[in-house]
Design an enzyme around this catalytic site. Structure first.
Site, short mmCIF file in Angstrom:
data_model
loop_
_atom_site.label_atom_id
_atom_site.label_comp_id
_atom_site.label_asym_id
_atom_site.label_seq_id
_atom_site.Cartn_x
_atom_site.Cartn_y
_atom_site.Cartn_z
N GLY A 146 46.99 23.81 42.91
CA GLY A 146 46.33 25.17 43.10
C GLY A 146 45.37 25.38 44.14
O GLY A 146 44.33 24.68 44.27
N VAL A 203 40.35 29.32 44.41
CA VAL A 203 39.02 29.43 44.52
C VAL A 203 38.41 27.89 44.29
O VAL A 203 37.96 27.42 45.16
CB VAL A 203 38.24 30.46 44.11
CG1 VAL A 203 36.92 30.59 44.55
CG2 VAL A 203 38.92 31.82 43.87
N ARG A 216 42.19 30.27 34.60
CA ARG A 216 41.43 30.07 33.49
C ARG A 216 42.18 30.99 32.48
O ARG A 216 42.64 31.78 32.76
CB ARG A 216 39.99 30.21 33.97
CG ARG A 216 39.39 29.21 34.96
CD ARG A 216 38.00 29.62 35.01
NE ARG A 216 37.12 29.49 34.10
CZ ARG A 216 36.70 28.04 33.73
NH1 ARG A 216 36.96 27.05 34.53
NH2 ARG A 216 35.98 27.88 32.55
N HIS A 245 18.99 42.14 66.28
CA HIS A 245 19.58 41.25 67.16
C HIS A 245 18.47 39.93 67.46
O HIS A 245 17.37 40.36 67.45
CB HIS A 245 19.63 41.88 68.61
CG HIS A 245 20.27 41.01 69.67
ND1 HIS A 245 21.52 40.63 69.64
CD2 HIS A 245 19.54 40.36 70.46
CE1 HIS A 245 21.83 39.93 70.75
NE2 HIS A 245 20.40 39.68 71.37
P1 NAI Z 1 42.65 30.97 41.16
O1 NAI Z 1 43.34 31.89 40.43
O2 NAI Z 1 41.59 31.33 42.14
O3 NAI Z 1 43.67 29.92 41.76
C1 NAI Z 1 44.67 29.38 41.14
C2 NAI Z 1 45.85 29.09 41.97
O4 NAI Z 1 46.66 28.13 41.39
C3 NAI Z 1 46.73 30.11 42.56
O5 NAI Z 1 46.78 29.96 43.91
C4 NAI Z 1 47.98 30.12 42.03
O6 NAI Z 1 49.12 30.49 42.76
C5 NAI Z 1 48.11 28.50 42.07
N1 NAI Z 1 48.66 27.97 40.56
C6 NAI Z 1 48.97 28.53 39.25
N2 NAI Z 1 49.95 28.00 38.90
C7 NAI Z 1 50.23 26.69 39.48
C8 NAI Z 1 51.40 25.76 39.37
N3 NAI Z 1 51.64 25.58 38.13
N4 NAI Z 1 51.55 24.72 40.36
C9 NAI Z 1 50.80 24.90 41.49
N5 NAI Z 1 49.93 26.00 41.75
C10 NAI Z 1 49.45 26.97 40.79
O7 NAI Z 1 42.13 30.18 39.94
P2 NAI Z 1 40.98 28.74 40.12
O8 NAI Z 1 40.64 28.48 41.32
O9 NAI Z 1 41.38 27.88 38.85
O10 NAI Z 1 39.65 29.51 39.68
C11 NAI Z 1 39.58 30.08 38.19
C12 NAI Z 1 38.76 31.29 38.28
O11 NAI Z 1 37.48 31.07 38.62
C13 NAI Z 1 39.32 32.43 39.08
O12 NAI Z 1 39.42 33.66 38.54
C14 NAI Z 1 38.20 32.48 40.19
O13 NAI Z 1 37.82 33.85 40.53
C15 NAI Z 1 37.15 31.96 39.46
N6 NAI Z 1 36.18 31.22 40.40
C16 NAI Z 1 35.26 31.91 41.16
C17 NAI Z 1 34.45 31.37 42.39
C18 NAI Z 1 33.86 32.35 43.32
O14 NAI Z 1 33.69 33.42 43.04
N7 NAI Z 1 33.42 31.57 44.55
C19 NAI Z 1 34.49 29.97 42.46
C20 NAI Z 1 35.26 29.23 41.55
C21 NAI Z 1 36.04 29.82 40.52
#
Ligand code: NAI
Length: 478
Positions: free
Chosen positions: A193, A196, A285, A457
């Site tokens: 994945g 983020v 998630r 600046h």
């Molecule tokens: P995400 O939704 O950001 O990314 C998940 C990724 O996994 C996507 O690119 C998706 O295409 C891929 N994916 C899904 N199923 C898959 C599979 N079977 N095989 C391969 N790839 C697959 O989810 P992530 O990174 O787990 O984060 C979870 C949540 O936490 C997100 O909603 C995110 O916004 C939030 N979060 C926010 C942060 C921030 O604001 N900086 C930091 C960390 C998390």
């Protein structure tokens, strides 16, 4: 069994959505309790939810530490600082992270005391239909209480999604929780994945010395990000050594004694097997409604398991509200906070408001990626005529002095009215720079408004002004 304690508002969950809702409700004069089950290593409360314990806060601590380590190893010499004997003390790095988490946990305990929010340590569940006192709720050990609430705000958050057949053991197969607590730098780290979490945690461990391979299911990189920015990010991450593979179909995941093997099909349809010392799975998630006994009161969930709410975070039950990751919308701490405040204000009869169009997004990689509003591809799909303006950090004096000139600021404005429709940043301190764009969009500013504002600046924010100027093709420094 203790007697029932009655509250105007009970918030279930002490993460950013829940604890902020509790504080706001208390500020508005309600008697408020917050129930949270999370435990620290000593079995005490660990308020702050995923964000504080195993998300935003500890990941930013490790991102900062690992970035210092990388700078010390790679870019200090350019500044005329020679470092010899550079050594990673991972134990101390993790300890520092844990201390920061604890400070944040304790900070919320302090805030509850300050605002007279009663805290119950345990898991709350609906104990039956509403009575004249409100909804009866039972709180599990260690609190072991029965309480009642005229209004309930459910803010129970989310859990990492597992891949079928590969449950998290937090030793070899890691969620965000295990990814923040690896006690020795893995030589080979796999990440499934490229979202983020995958990019942030992949960056941390790469900087600390892991060879990181990211396997992403979709054929495009960072599909939700503006294409131009995502393309730039892909190039920069590849240069840093993050090996990102798109279009992968994950097959069998087999944990061994000390490593884990992942069978997958690559984008060309070729069967591959990779063996990793640790595997992070970050594929999104799922909402956490476990143990709420939602069915006991008929609290409706939607088809994806989120608590069903309307635009005002009202559930199907009178006086039961839900906010944050457990309801639709982006899973972001600040979105949860906004909803928490808005719900508390609605309970008080005020007009709480959450503007979904101006929620900023940040990915804390290096360079950081931040954006607000619409992407170029969204505007195209919606048939909206727009103007685009970009300004590279390469042409910004402060970025040169910092030694971090990668990336750009990009403005998208309505072709007719010049109203800002989206701002996209990849570059140093993008997480801070985006705030100006959020304010501008909240006030429905035009690109010209930003272009006419005096920016200090030398500062990175001048790149924002210049990108706004670029909308009318009149940058001054590029
Ligand atoms: P995400 O939704 O950001 O990314 C998940 C990724 O996994 C996507 O690119 C998706 O295409 C891929 N994916 C899904 N199923 C898959 C599979 N079977 N095989 C391969 N790839 C697959 O989810 P992530 O990174 O787990 O984060 C979870 C949540 O936490 C997100 O909603 C995110 O916004 C939030 N979060 C926010 C942060 C921030 O604001 N900086 C930091 C960390 C998390």
């Amino acid at each position: 069994m203790s007697t029932t304690k009655q509250f105007d508002v009970v918030v279930i969950g002490g993460g950013p959505g829940g604890y902020i809702a509790a504080i706001r409700a208390a500020q508005l004069g309600f008697s408020v309790a917050c129930v949270d089950a999370a435990e620290n290593a000593k079995g005490g409360p660990a308020l702050g939810g995923t964000c504080t314990n195993v998300g935003c806060i500890p990941s930013k601590a490790l991102l900062q530490s690992s970035e210092h380590y990388e700078h010390a190893g790679h870019s200090f010499a350019d500044h005329g600082i020679d470092v010899s004997g550079l050594k990673l003390n991972l134990g101390q790095m993790l300890k520092r992270k844990d201390t920061i988490v604890k400070q944040n946990n304790d900070g919320i305990v302090f805030l509850f005391k300050k605002n007279k929010v009663t805290f119950f340590h345990g898991r709350a569940s609906f104990a039956g239909a509403a009575t004249a006192e409100g909804y009866p709720l039972s709180v599990s050990a260690p609190a072991n209480e029965t309480i009642s609430a005229k209004h309930v705000i459910v803010a129970t958050g989310s859990n990492a999604r597992e891949l079928p057949g590969a449950p998290f053991d937090e030793k070899l197969i890691l969620s965000n929780t295990g990814a923040l607590a690896i006690d020795a730098v893995p030589a080979k780290l796999g990440v499934i994945g490229a979202g983020v979490i995958g990019l942030e945690m992949g960056s941390v461990w790469r900087r600390l010395g892991s060879e990181v391979t990211v396997l992403e299911g979709l054929p495009v990189f960072l599909g939700a990000v503006d294409e131009q920015i995502a393309k730039e990010a892909g190039k920069l991450f590849a240069k840093q050594g993050l090996n990102i593979n798109l279009g992968c179909k994950i097959g069998q995941i087999t944990p061994g004694k000390n490593n884990v093997s992942v069978a997958y099909e690559n984008a060309k349809g070729e069967a591959q097997t990779a063996v990793f010392d640790k595997l992070i799975i970050s594929i999104g998630r799922t909402p956490n409604t476990n143990g709420l006994a939602a069915d006991k009161v008929g609290l409706q969930l939607d088809e994806r398991g989120f608590i069903a709410v309307d635009g005002d975070c009202k559930t199907n039950l009178p006086n039961v509200w839900a906010v944050g990751d457990v309801v639709r919308g982006p899973m972001l701490a600040h979105k949860a906070e906004e909803e928490g405040v808005a719900v508390a204000e609605r309970i008080a009869g005020q007009h709480g408001h959450t503007n979904f169009n101006t929620i900023p997004w940040v990915i804390y990689t290096s360079p950081e990626i931040a954006w607000v509003g619409q992407t170029e591809q969204q505007l195209k799909a919606a048939g909206i005529a727009y103007k685009a303006g970009t300004f590279p950090f390469m042409a910004n004096g402060r970025a040169r002095a910092l030694g971090d000139t990668s990336g750009m600021v990009k403005f998208l404005a309505d072709a007719t009215t010049d109203e800002i429709l989206g701002v996209h940043i990849i570059g140093p301190m993008a997480s801070e720079l985006i705030a100006e764009a959020v304010v501008a969009m909240e006030f429905k500013a035009s690109a010209e408004d930003i272009a006419r504002i005096c920016h200090a600046h030398p500062s990175l924010s001048e790149a924002t002004k210049e990108a706004a100027l670029a909308i009318d093709k009149r940058t001054l420094n590029f």
